[in-house]
Design a protein around this motif. Structure first.
Motif, PDB file in Angstrom:
ATOM      1  N   ALA A  27       0.853  -1.205   0.000  1.00 29.24           N
ATOM      2  CA  ALA A  27       0.000   0.000   0.000  1.00 29.24           C
ATOM      3  C   ALA A  27       0.882   1.246   0.000  1.00 29.24           C
ATOM      4  O   ALA A  27       0.587   2.232  -0.692  1.00 29.24           O
ATOM      5  CB  ALA A  27      -0.916  -0.004   1.219  1.00 29.24           C
ATOM      6  N   LEU A  28       1.985   1.192   0.737  1.00 31.50           N
ATOM      7  CA  LEU A  28       2.890   2.350   0.761  1.00 31.50           C
ATOM      8  C   LEU A  28       3.564   2.558  -0.597  1.00 31.50           C
ATOM      9  O   LEU A  28       3.833   3.692  -0.997  1.00 31.50           O
ATOM     10  CB  LEU A  28       3.914   2.196   1.885  1.00 31.50           C
ATOM     11  N   GLU A  29       3.809   1.472  -1.304  1.00 34.75           N
ATOM     12  CA  GLU A  29       4.343   1.625  -2.682  1.00 34.75           C
ATOM     13  C   GLU A  29       3.321   2.343  -3.558  1.00 34.75           C
ATOM     14  O   GLU A  29       3.683   3.216  -4.355  1.00 34.75           O
ATOM     15  CB  GLU A  29       4.629   0.252  -3.304  1.00 34.75           C
ATOM     16  N   VAL A  30       2.050   1.972  -3.398  1.00 31.96           N
ATOM     17  CA  VAL A  30       0.986   2.623  -4.183  1.00 31.96           C
ATOM     18  C   VAL A  30       0.923   4.107  -3.825  1.00 31.96           C
ATOM     19  O   VAL A  30       0.847   4.975  -4.706  1.00 31.96           O
ATOM     20  CB  VAL A  30      -0.382   1.931  -3.913  1.00 31.96           C
TER      21      VAL A  30
ATOM     22  N   HIS B  49       1.753   7.786  -6.117  1.00 29.52           N
ATOM     23  CA  HIS B  49       0.692   8.764  -6.408  1.00 29.52           C
ATOM     24  C   HIS B  49       0.595   9.825  -5.314  1.00 29.52           C
ATOM     25  O   HIS B  49      -0.439   9.934  -4.634  1.00 29.52           O
ATOM     26  CB  HIS B  49      -0.659   8.042  -6.548  1.00 29.52           C
ATOM     27  N   PRO B  50       1.660  10.620  -5.141  1.00 33.21           N
ATOM     28  CA  PRO B  50       1.631  11.620  -4.069  1.00 33.21           C
ATOM     29  C   PRO B  50       0.555  12.694  -4.292  1.00 33.21           C
ATOM     30  O   PRO B  50       0.158  13.359  -3.347  1.00 33.21           O
ATOM     31  CB  PRO B  50       3.039  12.229  -4.120  1.00 33.21           C
TER      32      PRO B  50
ATOM     33  N   ILE C 293      -5.173  -3.238  -4.169  1.00 37.04           N
ATOM     34  CA  ILE C 293      -4.954  -2.211  -3.126  1.00 37.04           C
ATOM     35  C   ILE C 293      -5.198  -0.831  -3.739  1.00 37.04           C
ATOM     36  O   ILE C 293      -5.932  -0.002  -3.192  1.00 37.04           O
ATOM     37  CB  ILE C 293      -3.514  -2.298  -2.553  1.00 37.04           C
ATOM     38  N   GLN C 294      -4.598  -0.600  -4.896  1.00 40.45           N
ATOM     39  CA  GLN C 294      -4.757   0.703  -5.545  1.00 40.45           C
ATOM     40  C   GLN C 294      -6.220   0.955  -5.922  1.00 40.45           C
ATOM     41  O   GLN C 294      -6.746   2.056  -5.769  1.00 40.45           O
ATOM     42  CB  GLN C 294      -3.881   0.782  -6.801  1.00 40.45           C
TER      43      GLN C 294
END
Ligand code: NDP
Ligand code: MG
Length: 419
Positions: free
Chosen positions: A47-50, A54-55, A298-299
């Motif tokens: 989830a943190l990679e996602v 996408h900041p 997740i995304q």
């Protein structure tokens, strides 16, 4: 009012207690602030990679973990959340000291977790804590009126009726993260829920597909942890090898989509390309497909109802000359049948099944019970703890404790425990 998944603009609740797919209110915020519970786990880290890809769409408001202070500290330094919560006291002290130079609030314990998910600043709660331990924070998020992206399937297995009632009463979304349920959710977009004939969950079959008891009696955790298609946390990987995961997912789907027991089916599909299917009243079937990568569901859950462009690897037909399907072998992989039995019995039985399973999987990972023994112990615990048809939440906590104690004492009697 209609039982319909007609898109995010409708905003109309229907009468079916199935809010995740019936009350489609768009989340208004441009940047969504997320509480990631279980941030150090397989789902949490993906989830943190996602989020980091996408900041412009996502910000981390809260991170939680249990014991893994080292990873949580580095995540907090990178993502700068407003708060972090460690449910383990020793890990909390370590994190507090390590983050002292940053304006990040550091809390400890389960009660703090339940408080932070209710903060005004949190838009979405990603429930990715492992096991029964995730139930209270899922319920706290719903009670506080938050959209929940649900990975923690055990919340629905253990207390499906209570969780869904809470979501329904608060007109909230539960967006599934589990790949099969995300697939079903996507197949149901724009459909009338009353026209579902059945839902077919696909199972990879795990690393021991086609194996028989004479082989399984000797397998060890290291072997069972080699999942052929998915890269997941240890507990769910073992559940996948025993087919318990698919049993838990049937119960999860039953509650999430308001299905009858006889509307659920499992098919083994070793390539894990079709993530699940819905069959409608006219015999037409919809499937959702894609490469097995949890970042995708997740995304989708975090961004829903938008589809967010990404550069994840794409499926290519030339890499897959065939997609195959077969019946699950429930005589050998008895956990699937036990989970079905628990679903049919209802009440506190899925909670008892889940608690016993958490204990035996933990023991198997430590080489303290055999692969086949896990089913024997779960079955014995299901027969030993009193069945309750309409348990309240506190009854479920009691059933969980009793089932854990009984399973642990049966583990101690295993020959392997002596070593
Ligand atoms: P992991 O074991 O990889 O991670 C579990 C996370 O929960 C860690 O952050 C861990 O913290 C935290 N945690 C563990 N115990 C507690 C506790 N008692 N209290 C608070 N936090 C705790 O699990 P997964 O990411 O694989 O799975 C998480 C959930 O998502 C499960 O319900 C699973 O069924 C579901 N899921 C997972 C999928 C996957 O691909 N992994 C796919 C579909 C569903 P710490 O690291 O500090 O111990
Ligand atoms: Mg799944």
């Amino acid at each position: 009012m209609r039982d319909c998944l007609s898109g995010p603009e409708t905003g109309s609740p229907c009468q079916k207690p199935n809010p995740c797919v019936t009350y489609l209110r768009p989340v208004q915020q441009q940047v969504r602030k997320i509480a990631i519970l279980g941030a150090t786990g397989s789902i949490g880290t993906q989830a943190l990679e996602v989020v980091s890809a996408h900041p412009d769409l996502f910000e981390v408001e809260v991170l939680s973990a249990h014991k893994n202070a080292t990873l949580l500290i580095s995540q907090a330094r990178q993502f700068r959340p407003n708060a972090v919560v460690m449910t383990d006291e020793k890990a909390y002290l370590e994190v507090k000291e390590a983050l002292a130079d940053l304006p990040i609030k550091v809390f400890s314990g389960e009660a703090a977790l339940q408080e932070v998910v209710a903060w005004e600043s949190v838009d979405i709660v990603l429930a990715a804590i492992l096991g029964f331990a995730g139930l209270s924070s899922t319920l706290a998020a719903l009670k506080a009126g938050k959209t929940v992206a649900l990975a923690n399937k055990e919340s629905l297995v253990v207390a499906g009726e209570i969780v869904m009632r809470s979501a329904y009463e608060n007109k909230l979304h539960i967006i599934p993260v589990d790949s099969e349920h995300s697939a079903i959710f996507q197949c149901l977009m724009g459909e009338d829920l009353r026209s579902i004939e059945k839902v077919i969950l696909t199972a990879s079959g795990g690393p021991f597909i086609g194996r028989k008891p004479n082989f399984l009696v000797n397998v060890k955790a290291t072997h069972a942890l080699q999942h052929p298609t998915w890269n997941m946390g240890a507990k769910i990987t073992i559940d996948s090898a025993t087919l318990m995961n698919k049993g838990l997912e049937m119960i999860e789907a039953k509650w999430l989509f308001g299905l009858r027991d006889d509307q659920l089916e499992v098919v083994v599909h070793p390539q894990s390309i079709i993530h699940s299917l819905v069959q409608f009243a006219d015999g037409s079937m919809k499937a959702q497909m894609g490469l097995p990568d949890m970042k995708l569901p997740i995304q989708y859950a975090l961004g829903w109802p938008k589809r967010i462009p990404n550069d994840f690897k794409r499926f290519r037909f030339k890499d897959y000359s065939k997609l195959s399907f077969e019946e699950p072998d429930i005589k050998t992989f008895r956990n699937l049948q036990l989970a079905k039995d628990a679903m049919l019995k209802g009440g506190n039985m899925p909670c008892i099944l889940n608690a016993a399973n958490e204990i035996v999987v933990h023991a198997f990972l430590q080489n303290k019970v055999g692969f086949l023994e896990m089913s024997d112990i779960i079955e014995q615990v299901m027969g030993a703890v009193s069945h309750q048809a309409q348990p309240a939440l506190e009854d479920l906590f009691q059933a969980d404790t009793e089932a854990r104690e009984r399973a642990a004492s049966l583990v101690k009697r295993s020959q392997l425990s002596a070593y």
